[in-house]
Scaffold this motif. Sequence first.
Motif: not given
Lengths: 368, 677
Positions: B467-468, B470-471, B479, B547, B551, B555
Amino acid sequence: MVVNENYSYYHQCSLIIQHPRFISMKFKNNRVVRSVLVILAPLLISFAPSQAIAEEVNVYSYRQPFLTDPIFDAFTAETGIKVNTVFAKKGLIERLENEGANSPADLVLVTNVGNLAAAVEAGITQPVSNDVLESNIPASFRDVDGHWFGLTSRGRIIVTSKDRIEEGLISDYGDLAKPELKGKICTRSGKHSYMVELIASVIAHEGEEAAKQWLQSVKTNLARKPQGNDRAQVKAISQGECDVAIINTYYMGAMMTDPEQQAWADSVNIVFPNQSGRGTHMNISGVVMTKSSPNRDNAVKLMEFLANDAAQSMYATNNHEYPIKPDVSPSELVSSWGEFKKDDLSLNDIAKYRAQASRLVDIVDYDG
Amino acid sequence: MTAKKPPLSPIPQLPDAAAVTGRVKAQWGSSPAYQSATPSAVSWPGGAFRYSASRIAGTRQLSNTAVHPARGSTPFPEIQYRKHFPGALKRPARRVLTNTTSVDVNRRPRRIAPYGIWASIRGWPLMALIVAFVVCLPILSVLYLAFNPKENIWPHLWDTVLLQYIANTLGLMFGVATGTLLIGVSTAWLVTRYEFPGRAIFNWALLLPFAVPAYVIAYIYTDLLEFAGPVQGALRAAFGWTLANEYWFPSIRSLPGAITMMVLVLYPYVYLLARAAFLEQSASVVEAARALGGTSRSRFFRISLPMARPAIVVGLAMALMETLNDFGTVDYFAVRTLTSGLYDVWLGMNNLGGGAQIATLLLVFVTMLIGLEKVSRRHQEHYQPTASRFRKISRRQLKGKEATLATTICFIPICFGFLIPAWVLLNYSIQNFDHSFNADFRQIAFNSMGLSAIAASTAVAVGILLSYSQRLRPTRLLKTSVNISSLGYAVPGAVLAIGVIIPFAAIDNSVDAFMRKHFDYSTGLLLSGTVFALVFAYTVRFLAVAYGSVDASMKKISPHMDDAARSLGHSSLGILSKIHLPLMKSGVLTAALVVFVDCMKELPATLVLRPFNFDTLATHVYQYASDELIAEAALGSLLIVLVGLVPVILLTVSIDRSQELKAAGISTIGTPENQSG
């Protein structure tokens, strides 16, 4: 850093750790690194190779541990060989297939012809030729090449309500198709291996078209959608939901010895079908040796033990199955049902028609 | 609520950063005076260790750097960069001290990125990619299997039962979705927005049914409600009926029965996430709506529900995926879904490839569902108001009929989902105690708990990492792999287990072959059949849960926070550990809780993958349950439920202690108390 060759490997490692450069990396104080280590430590421990005990045998088992454990304990007590087991109802053959030559498993215990055929077909078995096995197990219950051996057999019998079905109305599997039984029959799902094998035996004896007709008629006679195991069918008869069921013999034995379920079993008569014809359909549990077996000698010992009088009579008394060894008598209860003619159709034939039988169940929409 | 906890420090400070803070704050390179004030060289303490890759600038002008005053003792100069470079404060110099002048830097700021073109696949993104790829492996293996069927099953299935499979599957999903949404969202809304008798207990008790495995609850209710069971028995006794055909009673072994059972044990997913989302909503939003004349109903449907929607959907997706991979319940209830068809093709027709194709079809179902939802709320982002504006919504006191109604609504799912099953299990356990206390339950329970705890922490750690990353740097590749690996939850357990075995056995066998060839030493199976394989399978299977939950809370953290922390010179890891993790505490705890309980209940993968002589509570129960011996299975099932309760209770306690929002959905986004100290 100068590496001194006089130092041992471990000493050099410790020097590196003491080096200011390494310390400055501050692994020791790094919370993330520490927590990762905490999480990984048990995993790393699991990597430690299992202690190789010389005397052991590894079994992948499709049979429930509470049935097999007493027999394995007896084996260990007699020979000192430890039996390690993994029990599952599906996937063990695939596991074995993928593990390949390095698989730790020596034997696979299977509960039906489907598993047996799948194991042989996957090529994970090796032939065993052994005098004890061959003299104890009749030829119809073992593979010609020795790829598999039957250990116990069960009759697929018909039970009828004592109150509502007159004796003699049903004496064959074919009688289940009689129109007067409409709305009176209960069975488990047609997709269960015991049902599929019964249908496969009908296909083998009478051909596919006749089997389809028969199955269609049985379906129209069903009292309810097929559900539950064999025990549940007898329960349904005792509760008046239906009058006739097809079950395996050992379920009767188990119910008769259970104080709470005895009443269910008492409400039905046992019919061994097709006594004047081909005989009652039998299904088996069996054993195969894996191709990669690392403890082959011990595995053969265990196979011999399973086919011997002691283990055979344990199967008979604990689970009310018919011993495969001809001179071992079944449990007292099972013996009291009398001798009967067994269908000696080769298991290879059943294995051959299994897929066809399974498709027939879909075509007839037996479970629908 | 008192602010017992020390206030969240808005600027996490490095102990020794003070001396340079001023310089960083000053617009870098903005003033000629500033340039002249920066040190022109970096001194390297005598004969220091050098990276081979280092290119030291020597005496060149280094206007963008500063020697860290506190690090004189180490042989490295400490350099500070512009705010964009992650980890700058902590890293020693590498070839970053290029010969670029500050003028060049100003002109093309990105060109001097310390990692050059490799930046995109270094650090977090690279790690995440590797992890994502590894957790994808089982799914990819299943897809691979699907390309190798023994025979083409589709003509046969299409002619006979496929439509029924699909109809039943869709019916089941629709029913479960409706039921879990109704129960989960309504109870969560009541518990977070109203005050009524028992609310404090319902708050956590609504999670209890979660600990009951679906197949166990199916056995119990069949036992109670079937023809021979006590309920129908009592009816017959009361009305003098004797036979089944004399009266009508709904059959429990049917599609509606299966839906009911699943809803009873799966609604906690929706409840958990919906409650967290409702709790995180700020009073200011609701007040704004009220000031604009919104009625209570429109405030719920137009403000609170849409804001909570991403979280609710995550919960719903989990419940639906669990529905899809369930085999025990549908098999017992003789409901023919795609999953039961899958097992039939695999085991009955001995065609694993065909089974994998059906599994792929299941995945398509899930992907479409999730995709539809995502498309429908494209371009919407729901950030919570930042710290200063957040205020907790006060709960309205319910009285009289309303209060009774609220209590009833909350009590019903607990009663049917937990109290009745637990009571039945307890009865059976007491009756059969001597008979069923035959195993080393302490060891088995320890196995279960240890395994679940390890798997839960691993899954959550992986979830945070993915998740991080992706951030930090959203890439399409990452993804996609995250999405694929999240699908593990929808794959029936035994099939996923085969998917785990295939790569593991392949790795083991190739290592073994290599070692044999070159060192004449056989390593045997290193990974297959170990606890590691089990933990891996659990991680893959429940990654979607971990996740999803992580996530969702990640978010919600406004990106401004990251920007602020970055501009104050914090590394990615620092931001994660000092800002995100504290803010996401609720999401992380929730994820760990859910994965733990799920692992306790996990059965099919455990059966196939476990080492020799290794039992968990679930597998111990299964040897009896597989033969419908509910009485013998009762004690083990009760233990699963009890051990599953432990994390629920622990979580509640830890939240009470932290004196924040009193629920699993806590948010440490500063409450007013925190702000004022």
